[in-house]
Design an enzyme around this catalytic site. Sequence first.
Site, PDB file in Angstrom:
ATOM      1  CD  GLN A   1       0.846  -9.066  -2.405  1.00 28.29           C
ATOM      2  OE1 GLN A   1       1.528  -9.715  -3.179  1.00 28.29           O
ATOM      3  NE2 GLN A   1      -0.422  -8.818  -2.639  1.00 28.29           N
TER       4      GLN A   1
ATOM      5  CE  LYS B   1       2.349  -2.607  -4.301  1.00 27.43           C
ATOM      6  NZ  LYS B   1       2.093  -2.162  -2.914  1.00 27.43           N
TER       7      LYS B   1
ATOM      8  CG  ASP C   1      -1.853  -1.219   1.219  1.00 30.81           C
ATOM      9  OD1 ASP C   1      -2.242  -1.679   0.141  1.00 30.81           O
ATOM     10  OD2 ASP C   1      -2.132  -1.722   2.328  1.00 30.81           O
TER      11      ASP C   1
ATOM     12  N   GLY D   1      -4.461  -4.514  -3.766  1.00 38.56           N
ATOM     13  CA  GLY D   1      -5.469  -3.485  -4.030  1.00 38.56           C
ATOM     14  C   GLY D   1      -4.735  -2.232  -4.447  1.00 38.56           C
ATOM     15  CG  HIS D   2      -2.056  -2.221  -6.984  1.00 34.01           C
ATOM     16  ND1 HIS D   2      -1.143  -2.779  -7.837  1.00 34.01           N
ATOM     17  CD2 HIS D   2      -1.766  -2.719  -5.759  1.00 34.01           C
ATOM     18  CE1 HIS D   2      -0.344  -3.582  -7.138  1.00 34.01           C
ATOM     19  NE2 HIS D   2      -0.708  -3.568  -5.886  1.00 34.01           N
TER      20      HIS D   2
HETATM   21  P1  GDP Z   1      -0.741   0.195  -3.556  1.00 34.18           P
HETATM   22  O1  GDP Z   1      -1.327  -1.074  -3.029  1.00 34.18           O
HETATM   23  O2  GDP Z   1       0.720   0.307  -3.306  1.00 34.18           O
HETATM   24  O3  GDP Z   1      -1.085   0.446  -4.995  1.00 34.18           O
HETATM   25  O4  GDP Z   1      -1.418   1.370  -2.719  1.00 34.18           O
HETATM   26  P2  GDP Z   1      -2.982   1.515  -2.346  1.00 34.18           P
HETATM   27  O5  GDP Z   1      -3.703   1.988  -3.554  1.00 34.18           O
HETATM   28  O6  GDP Z   1      -3.480   0.306  -1.667  1.00 34.18           O
HETATM   29  O7  GDP Z   1      -2.907   2.631  -1.234  1.00 34.18           O
HETATM   30  C1  GDP Z   1      -2.340   3.880  -1.461  1.00 34.18           C
HETATM   31  C2  GDP Z   1      -3.407   4.963  -1.232  1.00 34.18           C
HETATM   32  O8  GDP Z   1      -2.784   6.220  -1.165  1.00 34.18           O
HETATM   33  C3  GDP Z   1      -4.425   5.055  -2.355  1.00 34.18           C
HETATM   34  O9  GDP Z   1      -5.659   5.435  -1.810  1.00 34.18           O
HETATM   35  C4  GDP Z   1      -3.864   6.162  -3.233  1.00 34.18           C
HETATM   36  O10 GDP Z   1      -4.871   6.835  -3.979  1.00 34.18           O
HETATM   37  C5  GDP Z   1      -3.245   7.064  -2.214  1.00 34.18           C
HETATM   38  N1  GDP Z   1      -2.067   7.831  -2.652  1.00 34.18           N
HETATM   39  C6  GDP Z   1      -1.087   7.474  -3.521  1.00 34.18           C
HETATM   40  N2  GDP Z   1      -0.134   8.415  -3.575  1.00 34.18           N
HETATM   41  C7  GDP Z   1      -0.526   9.410  -2.729  1.00 34.18           C
HETATM   42  C8  GDP Z   1       0.063  10.648  -2.319  1.00 34.18           C
HETATM   43  O11 GDP Z   1       1.138  11.041  -2.746  1.00 34.18           O
HETATM   44  N3  GDP Z   1      -0.638  11.379  -1.411  1.00 34.18           N
HETATM   45  C9  GDP Z   1      -1.823  10.968  -0.880  1.00 34.18           C
HETATM   46  N4  GDP Z   1      -2.422  11.738   0.013  1.00 34.18           N
HETATM   47  N5  GDP Z   1      -2.390   9.809  -1.234  1.00 34.18           N
HETATM   48  C10 GDP Z   1      -1.750   9.032  -2.139  1.00 34.18           C
HETATM   49  P1  IMO Z   2      -0.857  -4.299  -2.192  1.00 37.57           P
HETATM   50  O1  IMO Z   2      -0.412  -4.862  -3.506  1.00 37.57           O
HETATM   51  C1  IMO Z   2      -0.889  -4.675   2.152  1.00 37.57           C
HETATM   52  C2  IMO Z   2      -0.977  -8.720   3.823  1.00 37.57           C
HETATM   53  C3  IMO Z   2      -2.259  -9.153   4.516  1.00 37.57           C
HETATM   54  C4  IMO Z   2      -1.684 -10.123   5.531  1.00 37.57           C
HETATM   55  C5  IMO Z   2      -0.536 -10.788   4.767  1.00 37.57           C
HETATM   56  C6  IMO Z   2      -0.893 -12.116   4.123  1.00 37.57           C
HETATM   57  O2  IMO Z   2      -2.165  -3.604  -2.233  1.00 37.57           O
HETATM   58  O3  IMO Z   2       0.229  -3.508  -1.552  1.00 37.57           O
HETATM   59  P2  IMO Z   2      -2.377 -12.952   2.091  1.00 37.57           P
HETATM   60  O4  IMO Z   2      -3.758 -12.585   1.639  1.00 37.57           O
HETATM   61  O5  IMO Z   2      -1.332 -12.675   1.070  1.00 37.57           O
HETATM   62  O6  IMO Z   2      -2.319 -14.334   2.638  1.00 37.57           O
HETATM   63  O7  IMO Z   2      -2.078 -11.977   3.343  1.00 37.57           O
HETATM   64  O8  IMO Z   2      -0.164  -9.866   3.757  1.00 37.57           O
HETATM   65  N1  IMO Z   2      -1.169  -8.230   2.439  1.00 37.57           N
HETATM   66  C7  IMO Z   2      -1.107  -6.949   2.087  1.00 37.57           C
HETATM   67  N2  IMO Z   2      -0.927  -5.832   2.821  1.00 37.57           N
HETATM   68  N3  IMO Z   2      -0.988  -4.574   0.819  1.00 37.57           N
HETATM   69  C8  IMO Z   2      -1.147  -5.672   0.045  1.00 37.57           C
HETATM   70  O9  IMO Z   2      -1.144  -5.626  -1.309  1.00 37.57           O
HETATM   71  C9  IMO Z   2      -1.246  -6.934   0.684  1.00 37.57           C
HETATM   72  N4  IMO Z   2      -1.419  -8.192   0.236  1.00 37.57           N
HETATM   73  C10 IMO Z   2      -1.362  -8.981   1.327  1.00 37.57           C
HETATM   74  O10 IMO Z   2      -2.913  -8.070   5.127  1.00 37.57           O
HETATM   75  O11 IMO Z   2      -1.129  -9.434   6.621  1.00 37.57           O
HETATM   76 MG    MG Z   3      -2.865  -1.727  -1.800  1.00 35.73          MG
END
Ligand code: GDP
Ligand code: IMO
Ligand code: MG
Length: 430
Positions: free
Chosen positions: A224, A16, A13, A40-41
């Site tokens: 991840q 990415k 998170d 979850g991207h």
């Molecule tokens: P990922 O799993 O690495 O793709 O990240 P996620 O999408 O799960 O979580 C990142 C969250 O931060 C999302 O809600 C993005 O829209 C948000 N985000 C990404 N870059 C920025 C930033 O520079 N500032 C803020 N405030 N939010 C951001």
């Molecule tokens: P993105 O790509 C954050 C965490 C879960 C749990 C552990 C194992 O959005 O960054 P699993 O379902 O793989 O057996 O879970 O890994 N986890 C993540 N945490 N971002 C993710 O993906 C994750 N994918 C798995 O919360 O602790």
């Molecule tokens: Mg994510």
Amino acid sequence: MANVVVVGAQWGDEGKGKIVDWLSERADVVARFQGGHNAGHTLVIDGTIYKLNALPSGVVRGGKLSVIGNGVVLDPWHLVKEIETIRGQGVEVTPETLMVAENTPLILPFHGELDRAREGQNAMAKIGTTGRGIGPCYEDKVGRRVIRVADLADDATLELRVDRALVHHNALRAGLGLPEIDRDALLASLREIAPEILKYAAPVWKVLNEKRRAGNRILFEGAQGALLDIDFGTYPFVTSSNTIAGQAATGTGIGPGSIDFVLGIVKAYTTRVGEGPFPTELDDADGERLGTRGREFGTVTGRKRRCGWFDAVLVRQTCATSGMNGIALTKLDVLDGFETLKVCVGYDLDGERLDHLPTAADQQARCTPVYEELPGWQESTEGARSWADLPANAIKYVRRVEELIDCPVALLSTSPERDDTILVTDPFAD
Ligand code: GDP
Ligand code: IMO
Ligand code: MG
């Protein structure tokens, strides 16, 4: 021509999705190489939010090839639903724009059931899994009993593969008190979904190698983060795949020498979803503030993410294990308004100073962070698109992070929106 790997440098998170979407303008192909729909991207483009789990984040841009590599584990029913959802948002997905590797393992309904049943057993330590069957599917892959995309094309092979898997799973399920798998129902639903998946099936290793030779730019999208890596993460509180950059090669079938730049995505503070050690975790008003300002709720499960100060020790470690050439520092705007910022620069373990996280779980649990304090800034950095828009203390913070992790900043992100991004070094530059 450059091929770029993007990986999370913390516990996932990091942002990415946003960075891959931004970089994909410069790429011809975007390929996922590990993980599954536990990812979850999030992409925000002109106020519209796109949430992707299995599909590569390049899918939203027209004219790019999106690839799901063999290192991914794929839930076919989820993929079909995700494609429908994204089509509903006006994004085109066709066999010309999406390819799935023929040797990709399939997540079946009993994998998710197993994830959830194990997590529910009191005797076992909880991992906090997303419950989507990722771990059990990788177990079957390594156990040589998984069903792969190519198996969907021939009914006799499919029956054979299903029977092989059921011998193992029914025995396991009996031990866990779960009912036997309905073989006929499972086969029927696999036969029904087969054409929906087979239309995207391709020898991805071959296509990618041809694209590479033709001078196309490939962007590899990690899921991840490096601290959830099955080997180098905070085991056993990890996911079941290699999440570090080396996996981009084995997860798609391209040689490691074809990777020109590894970009680590780094959040300007630290978060974690699920269980496991987290030395800089905050249980106070500062932690609440990070969570609220950063909207730190999981994209997949909706769980509140744990929040804490930036841990330079961990990121220096993940920059090393992935061989990062540069980082994208995200969510800098979330730090606006803090009087003082803390950064972890080492650990204290029973009176001894450490410069890395030890491997043994009991030692990890006893590590306490050694902090350095930096002055915060009161100005807003939200939406900044150049260095000149950043307050002096924000620049100082970024510079100190670079020094501590021993890796330069290539990109800076200052809001969820695609274009609120500062380019320092282009990872695709020759
Ligand atoms: P990922 O799993 O690495 O793709 O990240 P996620 O999408 O799960 O979580 C990142 C969250 O931060 C999302 O809600 C993005 O829209 C948000 N985000 C990404 N870059 C920025 C930033 O520079 N500032 C803020 N405030 N939010 C951001
Ligand atoms: P993105 O790509 C954050 C965490 C879960 C749990 C552990 C194992 O959005 O960054 P699993 O379902 O793989 O057996 O879970 O890994 N986890 C993540 N945490 N971002 C993710 O993906 C994750 N994918 C798995 O919360 O602790
Ligand atoms: Mg994510």
